[in-house]
Design an enzyme around this catalytic site. Structure first.
Site, mmCIF file in Angstrom:
data_model
loop_
_atom_site.group_PDB
_atom_site.id
_atom_site.type_symbol
_atom_site.label_atom_id
_atom_site.label_comp_id
_atom_site.label_asym_id
_atom_site.label_seq_id
_atom_site.Cartn_x
_atom_site.Cartn_y
_atom_site.Cartn_z
ATOM 1 N N VAL A 17 -36.513 6.361 -18.255
ATOM 2 C CA VAL A 17 -35.942 5.211 -17.666
ATOM 3 C C VAL A 17 -34.737 4.526 -18.429
ATOM 4 C CG1 VAL A 17 -36.508 3.009 -16.832
ATOM 5 C CG2 VAL A 17 -38.320 4.602 -16.907
ATOM 6 N N ILE A 139 -41.113 -0.045 -6.422
ATOM 7 C CA ILE A 139 -41.448 -0.875 -5.335
ATOM 8 C C ILE A 139 -41.285 -2.236 -5.637
ATOM 9 C CG2 ILE A 139 -43.399 -1.601 -3.653
ATOM 10 C CD1 ILE A 139 -44.768 0.938 -4.413
ATOM 11 N N GLU A 193 -49.786 13.031 -17.878
ATOM 12 C CA GLU A 193 -49.433 13.419 -19.329
ATOM 13 C C GLU A 193 -50.460 14.460 -20.031
ATOM 14 O OE1 GLU A 193 -48.734 9.681 -21.335
ATOM 15 O OE2 GLU A 193 -47.459 9.131 -19.772
ATOM 16 N N ASP A 204 -54.197 2.257 -16.801
ATOM 17 C CA ASP A 204 -53.087 2.265 -16.199
ATOM 18 C C ASP A 204 -52.883 1.038 -15.068
ATOM 19 O OD1 ASP A 204 -49.873 3.334 -16.071
ATOM 20 O OD2 ASP A 204 -50.686 3.033 -14.300
ATOM 21 N N LYS A 208 -51.505 -2.910 -14.649
ATOM 22 C CA LYS A 208 -50.480 -3.253 -13.424
ATOM 23 C C LYS A 208 -51.089 -4.374 -12.599
ATOM 24 C CE LYS A 208 -48.541 1.309 -13.368
ATOM 25 N NZ LYS A 208 -48.489 2.617 -12.599
ATOM 26 N N GLY A 306 -40.806 7.408 -11.869
ATOM 27 C CA GLY A 306 -39.530 8.541 -11.641
ATOM 28 C C GLY A 306 -38.411 7.724 -12.252
HETATM 29 N N1 LIG Z 1 -41.317 7.080 -16.579
HETATM 30 C C1 LIG Z 1 -41.529 6.248 -15.354
HETATM 31 O O1 LIG Z 1 -41.591 6.686 -14.303
HETATM 32 C C2 LIG Z 1 -41.801 4.663 -15.618
HETATM 33 C C3 LIG Z 1 -42.188 4.111 -14.273
HETATM 34 C C4 LIG Z 1 -42.612 2.769 -14.555
HETATM 35 C C5 LIG Z 1 -42.439 2.015 -15.784
HETATM 36 N N2 LIG Z 1 -42.364 2.755 -16.860
HETATM 37 C C6 LIG Z 1 -42.172 2.201 -18.038
HETATM 38 O O2 LIG Z 1 -41.126 2.197 -18.911
HETATM 39 C C7 LIG Z 1 -41.206 2.258 -20.110
HETATM 40 C C8 LIG Z 1 -40.575 3.521 -20.565
HETATM 41 O O3 LIG Z 1 -41.168 4.591 -20.150
HETATM 42 P P1 LIG Z 1 -40.494 6.278 -20.369
HETATM 43 O O4 LIG Z 1 -41.035 6.969 -19.330
HETATM 44 O O5 LIG Z 1 -38.889 6.034 -20.012
HETATM 45 O O6 LIG Z 1 -40.636 6.578 -21.909
HETATM 46 P P2 LIG Z 1 -40.131 7.866 -22.682
HETATM 47 O O7 LIG Z 1 -39.552 8.817 -21.703
HETATM 48 O O8 LIG Z 1 -41.221 8.341 -23.594
HETATM 49 O O9 LIG Z 1 -39.049 7.014 -23.487
HETATM 50 C C9 LIG Z 1 -39.330 6.326 -24.715
HETATM 51 C C10 LIG Z 1 -38.067 5.780 -25.280
HETATM 52 O O10 LIG Z 1 -38.289 4.898 -26.335
HETATM 53 C C11 LIG Z 1 -37.910 5.460 -27.544
HETATM 54 N N3 LIG Z 1 -38.896 4.996 -28.619
HETATM 55 C C12 LIG Z 1 -40.300 4.882 -28.429
HETATM 56 N N4 LIG Z 1 -40.958 4.141 -29.613
HETATM 57 C C13 LIG Z 1 -40.016 3.893 -30.341
HETATM 58 C C14 LIG Z 1 -39.878 3.058 -31.500
HETATM 59 N N5 LIG Z 1 -41.163 2.668 -32.030
HETATM 60 N N6 LIG Z 1 -38.718 2.938 -32.181
HETATM 61 C C15 LIG Z 1 -37.672 3.264 -31.543
HETATM 62 N N7 LIG Z 1 -37.624 3.940 -30.381
HETATM 63 C C16 LIG Z 1 -38.688 4.182 -29.812
HETATM 64 C C17 LIG Z 1 -37.870 6.597 -27.429
HETATM 65 O O11 LIG Z 1 -36.974 7.424 -28.527
HETATM 66 P P3 LIG Z 1 -36.742 8.854 -28.519
HETATM 67 O O12 LIG Z 1 -35.940 9.296 -27.413
HETATM 68 O O13 LIG Z 1 -36.037 9.035 -29.981
HETATM 69 O O14 LIG Z 1 -38.100 9.559 -28.727
HETATM 70 C C18 LIG Z 1 -37.494 7.063 -26.232
HETATM 71 O O15 LIG Z 1 -35.975 7.020 -25.972
HETATM 72 C C19 LIG Z 1 -42.701 2.315 -20.369
HETATM 73 O O16 LIG Z 1 -43.071 0.918 -20.494
HETATM 74 C C20 LIG Z 1 -43.166 2.612 -19.163
HETATM 75 O O17 LIG Z 1 -44.648 2.303 -18.890
HETATM 76 C C21 LIG Z 1 -41.913 3.979 -16.719
#
Ligand SMILES: NC(=O)c1ccc[n+]([C@@H]2O[C@H](COP(=O)([O-])OP(=O)(O)OC[C@H]3O[C@@H](n4cnc5c(N)ncnc54)[C@H](OP(=O)(O)O)[C@@H]3O)[C@@H](O)[C@H]2O)c1
Length: 437
Positions: A17, A139, A193, A204, A208, A306
């Site tokens: 994201v 949404i 995952e 999860d 929400k 997504g």
């Molecule tokens: N993915 C979805 O479709 C989606 C949908 C709705 C909501 N969300 C929410 O959006 C948020 C992000 O999700 P995501 O899927 O984008 O996660 P992700 O792909 O795992 O990305 C997490 C990012 O945070 C960084 N990070 C994590 N822990 C860290 C720390 N302790 N210190 C510094 N950087 C840190 C990671 O760094 P590195 O890149 O160096 O590993 C990475 O860039 C979450 O809260 C998730 O629940 C996601």
């Protein structure tokens, strides 16, 4: 600040994201300027590993592994947290708000665990805390509950808010795929995952629902008191029998305001009538049905996760802040989550739920079995609505008995079921699923 002045953003997390948000901040800069009168600049992006390949490639000097580069930078006005998890993200958000920065987050866990405290802090600091993407992904349900539907007395929320489980259940229903196989398929396609516990056990969805229910009913609904059941007990035959009875099986996250002021909040598989819109939500899609006294029934349907869909929600929050950032009166008071002396005491225990039920048993295939079961259910004030006998197995001398009940009290059903399980003619109680009428 004049209309064209620059607003600096500190992004915490540059993964799925965060990467989408970074791309939108640079790729849509002109549109953002037109819509808000502001020029946005990504000043810092916090990551764990600066050597990781990223697309788009961040400008030189933007990546950092030190959160202080964002939290202590007075030039950064908006912190956008896209890291996930409660720690350390929760404390970073607290510090950002304390430093007078506006905050946008997609973090359901933080908002579920710390939402009321963070909202009060934002309020006292006169800054925004927006969290559209934390429930429902693309949404726009959070904004609806916080503004467009605010005039309503919300009666209920019924939702499918976990795309992974909905994908698995859709596969099980359409192809009679066993749960374990459907899960592997979801993992292979990147929908689940490697550790799927939070999704398949309903955790999860409970986070929400905690966010949505708290906004809808203006009281904290802590995720840990939400009755939560996963989907791993479901078998292909449950989908087959449910279909014969005119139902789909969905994992629902439900919050209902009771007339006495208490709230039911639960996440569990449920039979949903085939002709209800929620029964038609398939694959990784999400949907939220809200019923209010004025708006009646509304259903929002779309992509719950997504990169692009979630970026849409996050960017909407950022643009809303950009449009009001210089408002001297500060952001309007947050209608969200007031404190409550005893939030857990306001929740209706699951034992007191009244629901219709679907019950599947494996029994000896002999005369008199149904009479014994019916007697126990009757003694427990449970009225049988339908009975079907299925899949007789002459080899083992057993058959499947599928019973549906009229609305009954959950504690009565659980007590009766324990007695039914003790009958010598009952081989196993395979499943008990609530029916949403
Ligand atoms: N993915 C979805 O479709 C989606 C949908 C709705 C909501 N969300 C929410 O959006 C948020 C992000 O999700 P995501 O899927 O984008 O996660 P992700 O792909 O795992 O990305 C997490 C990012 O945070 C960084 N990070 C994590 N822990 C860290 C720390 N302790 N210190 C510094 N950087 C840190 C990671 O760094 P590195 O890149 O160096 O590993 C990475 O860039 C979450 O809260 C998730 O629940 C996601």
């Amino acid at each position: 600040m004049d209309g064209n002045s620059e607003v600096n953003i500190g992004l915490m997390g540059l993964g799925t994201v965060g990467g989408g948000v970074a791309a939108a901040l640079s790729g849509n800069a002109d549109a953002i300027r037109r819509k808000t009168g502001r020029t946005v600049r990504l000043r810092k992006a916090l990551v764990r590993d600066t050597a990781k390949a990223r697309q788009p490639v961040p400008p030189p000097g933007v990546l950092t592994t030190n959160p202080e580069d964002i939290l202590n930078d007075p030039e950064i006005q908006i912190v956008v947290e896209m890291m996930g998890g409660d720690s350390p993200a929760g404390s970073y958000l607290e510090r950002a708000l304390t430093a007078g920065k506006h905050v946008v987050t997609a973090n359901k866990e933080v908002m579920s665990r710390r939402g009321p405290a963070l909202q009060s802090l934002a309020q006292s600091q006169g800054v925004n805390l927006l969290f559209e993407a934390s429930a429902g992904g693309g949404i726009p349900i959070v904004g609806c509950l916080m503004s467009q539907l605010l005039a309503n007395d919300i009666r209920s929320i019924r939702s499918i808010i976990n795309g992974t489980t909905n994908y698995i259940l859709t596969r099980m229903a359409r192809s009679q795929t066993p749960f374990a196989e459907a899960l592997i398929e979801a993992q292979d396609r990147g929908y689940a995952e490697s550790d799927p516990t939070n999704d398949v056990e309903g955790i999860d969805a409970a986070y929400k629902l905690s966010v949505l229910g708290s906004l809808a009913f203006h009281q904290p609904i802590p995720h840990h008191v939400i009755h939560t059941e996963g989907i791993s007990r479901l078998a292909p035959e449950d989908f087959r029998y449910a279909a014969e009875l005119g139902y789909a099986i969905k994992s629902l996250a439900i919050a209902v305001a009771e007339p006495d002021g208490s709230v039911q909040a639960r996440v569990h598989p449920a039979l949903v009538p085939d002709d209800h819109l929620l029964a038609k939500v398939d694959g990784v899609y999400n949907a939220v049905e809200v019923t209010g006294d004025l708006c009646g029934q509304i259903i929002l349907h779309g992509q719950g996760a997504g990169r692009d869909a979630t970026t849409s929600a996050v960017m909407g929050d950022i643009l809303n802040i950009l449009r009001t950032i210089d408002n001297d009166a500060g952001p309007p008071p947050m209608p969200g989550i007031a404190g409550a002396d005893d939030p857990e005491g306001l929740l209706l225990p699951i034992d007191e739920l009244s629901s219709a039920y679907y019950l599947r048993l494996t029994c000896a295939d002999q005369a008199g079995v149904l009479a014994q079961i019916a007697r126990i259910l009757g003694d427990g004030n449970i009225s049988i609505a339908t009975v079907i006998q299925k899949d007789t197995d002459p080899g083992s001398g057993t058959a499947q008995l599928v019973i549906t009940t009229y609305p009954s009290r959950e504690s009565d059903v659980q007590t009766a079921l324990a007695a039914v399980a003790e009958l010598g003619v009952v081989v196993s109680v395979n499943n008990l699923i609530r029916i949403e009428q």
